[in-house]
Motif scaffolding. Structure first.
Motif, short mmCIF file in Angstrom:
data_model
loop_
_atom_site.label_atom_id
_atom_site.label_comp_id
_atom_site.label_asym_id
_atom_site.label_seq_id
_atom_site.Cartn_x
_atom_site.Cartn_y
_atom_site.Cartn_z
N SER A 44 -34.31 82.16 -46.83
CA SER A 44 -34.17 83.56 -47.19
C SER A 44 -33.60 84.30 -45.99
CB SER A 44 -35.54 84.14 -47.58
OG SER A 44 -35.44 85.51 -47.86
N ILE A 45 -32.38 84.79 -46.13
CA ILE A 45 -31.67 85.40 -45.01
C ILE A 45 -31.55 86.90 -45.25
CG2 ILE A 45 -29.49 85.46 -43.73
CD1 ILE A 45 -29.11 82.52 -44.51
N PRO A 46 -32.05 87.73 -44.34
CA PRO A 46 -31.97 89.19 -44.50
C PRO A 46 -30.52 89.64 -44.65
CG PRO A 46 -33.43 88.61 -42.69
CD PRO A 46 -32.73 87.35 -43.09
N PRO A 47 -30.26 90.57 -45.54
CA PRO A 47 -28.88 91.01 -45.78
C PRO A 47 -28.22 91.62 -44.55
CG PRO A 47 -30.46 92.44 -46.90
CD PRO A 47 -31.22 91.25 -46.43
N GLU A 48 -29.03 92.14 -43.61
CA GLU A 48 -28.42 92.71 -42.41
C GLU A 48 -27.86 91.62 -41.49
OE1 GLU A 48 -32.96 92.72 -41.73
OE2 GLU A 48 -31.52 93.12 -43.35
N ILE A 49 -28.20 90.36 -41.75
CA ILE A 49 -27.65 89.23 -40.99
C ILE A 49 -26.44 88.66 -41.71
CG2 ILE A 49 -28.09 86.87 -40.22
CD1 ILE A 49 -30.92 87.69 -39.57
N GLY A 50 -26.57 88.45 -43.02
CA GLY A 50 -25.47 87.90 -43.79
C GLY A 50 -25.97 87.38 -45.13
N SER A 51 -25.11 86.70 -45.83
CA SER A 51 -25.48 86.18 -47.15
C SER A 51 -24.65 84.96 -47.46
CB SER A 51 -25.29 87.25 -48.23
OG SER A 51 -23.98 87.77 -48.19
N TYR A 52 -25.10 84.21 -48.48
CA TYR A 52 -24.36 83.04 -48.91
C TYR A 52 -24.61 82.81 -50.40
CZ TYR A 52 -28.71 80.34 -48.98
OH TYR A 52 -29.98 79.89 -49.27
N ARG A 53 -23.74 82.01 -50.99
CA ARG A 53 -23.89 81.65 -52.40
C ARG A 53 -23.42 80.22 -52.58
NH1 ARG A 53 -20.67 81.83 -57.38
NH2 ARG A 53 -18.83 82.42 -56.15
N ILE A 54 -24.13 79.47 -53.40
CA ILE A 54 -23.71 78.12 -53.76
C ILE A 54 -23.13 78.16 -55.17
CG2 ILE A 54 -24.45 75.73 -54.12
CD1 ILE A 54 -26.80 76.33 -52.21
N PHE A 55 -21.94 77.64 -55.35
CA PHE A 55 -21.33 77.68 -56.68
C PHE A 55 -20.73 76.31 -57.01
CE2 PHE A 55 -18.09 79.02 -53.67
CZ PHE A 55 -16.95 78.32 -54.06
N GLU A 56 -20.62 76.05 -58.30
CA GLU A 56 -20.02 74.81 -58.79
C GLU A 56 -18.63 75.11 -59.36
OE1 GLU A 56 -22.59 72.92 -61.57
OE2 GLU A 56 -24.29 72.81 -60.18
N TYR A 57 -17.79 74.10 -59.40
CA TYR A 57 -16.43 74.27 -59.90
C TYR A 57 -15.92 72.91 -60.38
CZ TYR A 57 -15.61 72.43 -55.25
OH TYR A 57 -15.65 71.65 -54.12
N PRO A 58 -15.05 72.88 -61.37
CA PRO A 58 -14.46 71.62 -61.83
C PRO A 58 -13.24 71.25 -61.01
CG PRO A 58 -13.70 73.38 -63.22
CD PRO A 58 -14.65 74.02 -62.21
N MET A 59 -12.81 70.01 -61.10
CA MET A 59 -11.55 69.64 -60.50
C MET A 59 -10.44 70.46 -61.15
SD MET A 59 -9.79 65.86 -59.98
CE MET A 59 -9.55 65.52 -61.72
N PRO A 60 -9.60 71.13 -60.38
CA PRO A 60 -8.57 72.00 -60.97
C PRO A 60 -7.64 71.23 -61.91
CG PRO A 60 -8.76 72.40 -58.62
CD PRO A 60 -9.58 71.18 -58.91
N ALA A 61 -7.23 71.88 -62.97
CA ALA A 61 -6.32 71.25 -63.93
C ALA A 61 -4.99 70.91 -63.28
CB ALA A 61 -6.11 72.19 -65.11
N THR A 62 -4.66 71.61 -62.19
CA THR A 62 -3.37 71.39 -61.52
C THR A 62 -3.42 70.22 -60.53
OG1 THR A 62 -4.03 73.04 -59.87
CG2 THR A 62 -2.68 73.80 -61.71
N GLN A 63 -4.62 69.70 -60.26
CA GLN A 63 -4.74 68.62 -59.27
C GLN A 63 -4.10 67.35 -59.81
OE1 GLN A 63 -8.43 68.54 -57.17
NE2 GLN A 63 -8.35 66.33 -56.78
N GLN A 64 -3.20 66.75 -59.02
CA GLN A 64 -2.44 65.58 -59.44
C GLN A 64 -3.08 64.28 -58.96
OE1 GLN A 64 0.41 65.83 -61.47
NE2 GLN A 64 -0.44 67.92 -61.60
N PRO A 65 -2.75 63.15 -59.60
CA PRO A 65 -3.25 61.85 -59.13
C PRO A 65 -2.82 61.60 -57.69
CG PRO A 65 -2.30 61.65 -61.32
CD PRO A 65 -1.95 63.02 -60.84
N TYR A 66 -3.63 60.84 -56.98
CA TYR A 66 -3.35 60.54 -55.58
C TYR A 66 -2.19 59.56 -55.46
CZ TYR A 66 -7.90 62.69 -54.64
OH TYR A 66 -8.95 63.56 -54.55
#
Length: 355
Positions: A44-66
């Motif tokens: 738990s981080i006081p807002p006067e110090i800073g903040s963070y968020r954890i988010f999920e995301y899919p592999m972008p549709a534009t990402q090409q094969p290696y």
């Protein structure tokens, strides 16, 4: 933001850190993986110090094969990961932390994964952990401290770790994170990548993938701190600095070494060292002509020291910064050393992202 590692390191702490490091990494045979992080473990981080968020995301549709010429082994593993991910069958989600210091921004959009303005500079930070640890609850304050010191938001890809996830899964995670941020509107020339230890190894592997696409030098710059450049552990400093560094030497021929934990099992009769010498695993042998501007920071008492010196000699444009009396643990401990580390990091980031 005082208090995040600012207390100067004592001799007793150095001894304790070495004992703990040698015990953990010297006994990987009994390692079962770090426990799952519960929501209640997040700080738990006081807002006067800073903040963070954890988010999920899919592999972008534009990402090409290696496409990776000359390394069929890695190409095969990356192709399998890409195909599984595209089909929604890859175990584990893609997730990332965005952290911002209150000195940088308190706006609600600061925790979004889109640019705050058209020319926003950001840092992508890839923490280390011997390939067996990635993001950890205790690191969140470090991310916020880095945001404050660099004057920009910090994005942290949460890559999957060994032994459950082996090479090149962390590389795929990091590459996909970069592709996601670009798909959201961040410009490569405003991105500074910062990798530490095993995280630096992963960063350099991703830059090689970008080089295969002709895109590596679009990134503004990369800072690698105490980077794990040679997974064969063949340099003298691995032996010379054993009595002062927190990382132990476990031969890479052993299946319980950090290198082999990351590589995973090999077929009977196959020499694992031949695999570990590949540039995607040991970036010390990579084509350095395709790298963006580079800064290397390492302690003279670090087991990684000699490989960093050799690597820097191959990259004439790289900035090599060494610290007397600093090892793999004390690199990020104590106000004196943190001031030097963050000062050099900030100066480099400002230089490579200057308009």
């Amino acid at each position: 933001m005082p208090g995040v590692g600012d207390a100067e390191v004592t001799d007793a702490e150095r001894i304790m850190a070495r004992k703990m490091g040698h015990h953990l990494f010297g006994d990987l045979a009994n390692y079962k993986g770090f426990p799952v992080t519960l929501p209640s473990d997040e700080p738990s981080i006081p807002p006067e110090i800073g903040s963070y968020r954890i988010f999920e995301y899919p592999m972008p549709a534009t990402q090409q094969p290696y496409k990776l010429d000359g390394d069929e082994f890695t190409q095969g593993r990356l192709t399998a990961l890409y195909s599984q991910d595209r089909a929604g069958q890859l175990p584990g989600e893609h997730s990332m932390v965005v952290a911002v210091s209150a000195t940088v921004s308190t706006a609600s959009e600061a925790l979004d994964d889109r640019p705050i303005n058209d020319n926003e500079r950001i840092a992508i930070y890839v923490p280390g952990g011997g390939f067996i640890k990635s993001d950890h609850p205790s690191f969140k304050l470090v991310y916020i401290r880095m945001s404050q010191e660099m004057g920009m938001r910090v994005f942290v890809p949460r890559y999957h770790v060994a032994p459950a996830h082996i090479y090149p899964r962390p590389v795929h995670d990091m590459y996909t994170a970069l592709q996601h941020l670009e798909s959201q509107g961040f410009r490569p020339e405003n991105i500074v990548i910062v990798g530490v230890s095993a995280g630096a190894n992963i960063c350099l592997a991703v830059l090689q993938l970008l080089a295969a696409e002709g895109k590596s030098q679009r990134i503004a710059g990369c800072v690698i701190a105490e980077p794990f450049l040679d997974l064969t552990m063949s340099h003298d400093s691995w032996q010379r600095n054993q009595h002062v560094c927190a990382l132990p030497y476990v031969p890479p021929t052993s299946p319980w070494s950090m290198s082999r934990f990351y590589l995973g099992p090999v077929d009977e009769g196959v020499d694992p060292i031949e695999f570990l010498r590949r540039p995607m695993l040991s970036p010390i042998s990579a084509d350095v002509s395709v790298l963006p501007p580079l800064q290397i920071q390492v302690g003279c008492d670090d087991v990684m020291h000699d490989s960093c010196v050799e690597f820097a000699a191959r990259v004439p444009s790289a900035e090599l910064i060494t610290y007397e009396g600093i090892n793999h643990y004390t690199m990020f401990r104590g106000r004196t050393q943190l001031d030097r580390y963050y000062g050099n990091l900030r100066r480099f980031a400002d230089k490579v992202t200057a308009a």
